[in-house]
Design a protein around this motif. Sequence first.
Motif, short mmCIF file in Angstrom:
data_model
loop_
_atom_site.label_atom_id
_atom_site.label_comp_id
_atom_site.label_asym_id
_atom_site.label_seq_id
_atom_site.Cartn_x
_atom_site.Cartn_y
_atom_site.Cartn_z
N ASP A 21 0.84 -1.19 0.00
CA ASP A 21 0.00 0.00 0.00
C ASP A 21 0.88 1.25 0.00
N ARG A 22 0.55 2.21 -0.84
CA ARG A 22 1.41 3.39 -0.97
C ARG A 22 1.52 4.18 0.32
N LYS A 23 0.54 4.05 1.19
CA LYS A 23 0.62 4.74 2.48
C LYS A 23 1.76 4.18 3.31
N GLU A 24 2.03 2.88 3.19
CA GLU A 24 3.06 2.22 3.99
C GLU A 24 4.43 2.17 3.31
N LEU A 25 4.46 2.43 2.01
CA LEU A 25 5.70 2.27 1.26
C LEU A 25 6.86 3.12 1.78
N PRO A 26 6.67 4.40 2.16
CA PRO A 26 7.81 5.17 2.68
C PRO A 26 8.46 4.54 3.90
N ARG A 27 7.67 3.98 4.81
CA ARG A 27 8.23 3.35 6.00
C ARG A 27 9.09 2.15 5.62
N LEU A 28 8.65 1.44 4.61
CA LEU A 28 9.40 0.28 4.15
C LEU A 28 10.72 0.70 3.50
N LEU A 29 10.67 1.76 2.69
CA LEU A 29 11.89 2.25 2.04
C LEU A 29 12.89 2.76 3.08
N ARG A 30 12.41 3.52 4.05
CA ARG A 30 13.33 4.10 5.05
C ARG A 30 13.98 3.03 5.93
N SER A 31 13.41 1.83 5.98
CA SER A 31 13.99 0.78 6.79
C SER A 31 15.17 0.10 6.10
N ALA A 32 15.42 0.41 4.83
CA ALA A 32 16.53 -0.18 4.08
C ALA A 32 17.75 0.74 4.11
N ASP A 33 18.89 0.19 3.69
CA ASP A 33 20.13 0.96 3.60
C ASP A 33 20.41 1.44 2.19
N THR A 34 20.02 0.63 1.21
CA THR A 34 20.30 0.94 -0.19
C THR A 34 19.17 0.42 -1.06
N TYR A 35 18.90 1.15 -2.14
CA TYR A 35 17.90 0.71 -3.12
C TYR A 35 18.64 0.22 -4.35
N VAL A 36 18.11 -0.86 -4.96
CA VAL A 36 18.74 -1.41 -6.16
C VAL A 36 17.69 -1.67 -7.22
N SER A 37 18.05 -1.42 -8.46
CA SER A 37 17.19 -1.73 -9.60
C SER A 37 18.03 -2.40 -10.67
N ALA A 38 17.62 -3.61 -11.05
CA ALA A 38 18.30 -4.33 -12.13
C ALA A 38 17.42 -4.39 -13.37
N ALA A 39 16.33 -3.63 -13.40
CA ALA A 39 15.34 -3.72 -14.47
C ALA A 39 16.00 -3.54 -15.84
N SER A 40 15.59 -4.38 -16.77
CA SER A 40 16.11 -4.24 -18.13
C SER A 40 15.51 -3.03 -18.83
N TYR A 41 14.33 -2.60 -18.36
CA TYR A 41 13.70 -1.41 -18.94
C TYR A 41 12.73 -0.83 -17.93
N ASP A 42 12.85 0.45 -17.66
CA ASP A 42 11.98 1.15 -16.72
C ASP A 42 11.67 2.53 -17.29
#
Length: 418
Positions: A288-309
């Motif tokens: 849920d987008r309401k909870e997504l910021p809390r989930l992101l802030r709990s991480a140290d690094t974000y990673v994207s391996a997407a072939s196309y975004d």
Amino acid sequence: MKIALVAEHASPLAAHKGEPTCGASLHTTQLSRHLATLGHRVTVYSRGNAPGLEKRCRIGRGVTVEHLAAGPERALHEHEAAEHTGAFAHGLAARLEEDTPDVINGFGWTSGLAALSAVRTAKRLGTRPPIVHTFHSLNASEQRAALPERPDRARMEAAIAGRVGRIVVTSADQRFELARLGIPRQRVSVVPYGVDPDHFTVEGGTATEPWLPRKEGRHRVIAVTGLGSEGCADVLIDVATRLPEIELLIVAGPAAVELPLDDDARRLELLAKEAGVDDRVTLAGPTDRKELPRLLRSADTYVSAASYDPYGGAVLEAMACGLPVVATATGGLTDAVLDGTTGVLLRTGRPGAIARALRGLILEPTMRHAHGIAGADRARSRFTWHRVANETAQVYQRALSNVTEIPITADDGAHWSG
């Protein structure tokens, strides 16, 4: 201005309710709201894609959503996308006659076809409003990322680009592809995808679930991505095998996914188990987008391996939450991430390259924090939806001052039913 946003397959209702949703739906929702705050009156025309939808509803002051009947009341697969565009265009033409806007903005190729057809066939328009078209993605760009070739769609995208008055793309990558099609650069404006800096912030709470209990100071890496081949979640599991010091959380992208029943989810869970990293890799459903910021802030690094975004929205949201980013240089990410400033932008999505970039950030916490600070500042200064709306409105003004679009005809090869 009276603005009509035509988003045949991207109803803004899910994003309005805060539910996980596609990038196109979120774009039309946020753009319409912020155009309204600038004093414009906005109507979003979308296809009725679920039973029981209100024919007309408001999602904010100055913003109305109208659902037009065209085909089955359910979401359509890509191969079905154009089958009901003729019926949608017919309904759109009737509505434009009743409430003629000053400018029309189509989103996605079927919406562009519908807008051009509706303006051509409507009999009581008086002055024909100019048409602006937004390409979130082009099949030509997708083919360069080794995604399937769609000849009919590619042909229609070229036809639309040649006939509308102004074109909006979300990245320089898309403008390059249009230039290869012979579209003059002066007709194409780059207006990026946006982020809500009031919702996605550095300050705030963090989530403990669905993370595994942190052991031995492991570095937490998060990815919000599709579970299919485009999202390259299997690459991230390979990365985890190379970095025993990390734990990885893969959050399924915006599509509604029931993990126990999803073939891709089961495949990824089996892959992690076979690789011996299932104790450090967690797969979670859409958040849920309401909870997504809390989930992101709990991480140290974000990673994207997407072939196309084509959007880069998930990366922008992570940046706004203060996360350094490691990502492949594709689509909207080439404009969002500044290599060496807000994170690491890689030419290749090979697991070894991603692992080396992540290890570099793990070993250099000062650099990691500096990237996070710079990323949050860049998200707030360049990519707010308010700025996106301002720049889009400027494109509309230029379109109004120079009406040059040419209506599309049946000779261009549109295959419609209805």
